[in-house]
Design an enzyme around this catalytic site. Structure first.
Site: not given
Lengths: 173, 128
Positions: B37, B106
């Site tokens: 990401c 995350c």
């Protein structure tokens, strides 16, 4: 029997350095052969097969076309597959990434198009260097750890270059 | 994909954004990244002589979930001892923020940042 290697599909030797023009022209040629339009009058089985071939061709092309994807694929050919999501702790590189992100944020705030162009050139140089380093070490089993680290760095820069392009588009509007 | 209200709250009003002097012996810095990401996260703690985290700061370049996870992590770390902070789990962060499955990584990144910051501090103090 498993699926053929992505490189073999395009009649290429597995390797990191490849000619993007050659890959693209072979892709276009192969894509024409399996294009669903050609099978409009074919049997259901042939249509399904063509669709499957077309999908795996596109997947192979997407993988080989992009440097970090190609790098990750090559490493998986010679060892265990590497997960997409990992946490890396590569302090000096991450510190530099942080600085580049800050710079990009400033360029965004000041809507500095010339600055963005310059940033893009610098990023391209860094990507070329990284690609070059990976190309000379990926198939050396003793340097696998280094190759993995370089591949992860490529992923970061690839993502960053997407963001630069997005910023360019926003500033162009 | 819809973000939960808590993610949006942390994203719009991130707590404890900032930077500490990484050379300060009472500061521990954790720097982690998620290559796919492109997220980069820096989490820093200031620890007092009793081994309690007095202050925590972060800076994250990444998606809303990554920002919210690190923001929440800094809130939770303040006032905790190093050992307590190390027990913070990504699953707790993810649950509190109601992160969807695709965004769980995350919160993993935030947990790894906590551990990296604590380790950096302990290394500086010769505790490892």
């Amino acid at each position: 029997m498993g699926t053929p290697c992505h490189f073999a599909l395009f009649d290429l030797q597995p390797g990191f350095r490849l000619d993007p023009e050659l890959l693209a022209s072979r892709y276009r040629e192969l894509a024409r052969h399996v294009h669903p339009d050609r099978f409009a009058d074919a049997s259901e089985r042939e249509q399904r097969l063509a669709l499957e071939q077309s999908a795996s061709l596109n997947e192979a092309y997407r993988t080989l076309k992009n440097a970090p994807h190609r790098a990750r694929y090559l490493l998986a050919l010679s060892g265990p597959e590497l997960p997409l999501e990992v946490t890396v702790q590569d302090p000096s590189f991450l510190l530099q990434q942080m600085q580049w992100r800050e710079e990009l944020e400033d360029l965004h705030d000041s809507a500095d198009l010339a600055g963005v162009a310059q940033f893009k050139r610098r990023l391209k140089v860094a990507q070329d260097e990284l690609n070059e380093s990976f190309a000379v070490c990926w198939d050396d089993a003793l340097r696998r750890e280094e190759a993995e680290r370089l591949m992860r760095r490529m992923q970061f820069l690839d993502k960053l270059s997407h963001e630069v392009r997005q910023l360019e588009e926003r500033l162009d509007d | 994909m819809a973000y939960s209200e808590k993610v949006i709250d942390h994203y719009e009003n991130p707590r404890n954004v900032g930077k500490m002097d990484a050379e300060d012996p009472s500061v521990g810095t954790g720097m982690v990244g998620a290559p796919a990401c492109g997220d980069v996260m820096r989490l820093q703690i200031k620890v007092n002589e009793q081994g309690v985290i007095e202050d925590a700061k972060f800076k994250t370049y990444g998606c809303g979930s990554a920002i919210a996870s690190s923001s929440l992590a800094t809130e939770w770390m303040k006032g905790k001892t190093l050992d307590e902070a190390e027990t913070i789990k990504n699953t707790q962060l993810a649950e509190e923020l109601a992160l969807p499955p695709v965004k769980i990584h995350c919160s993993v990144l935030a947990e790894d940042a906590i551990k990296a910051a604590v380790r950096d501090y302990k290394q500086k103090k010769g505790l490892l």
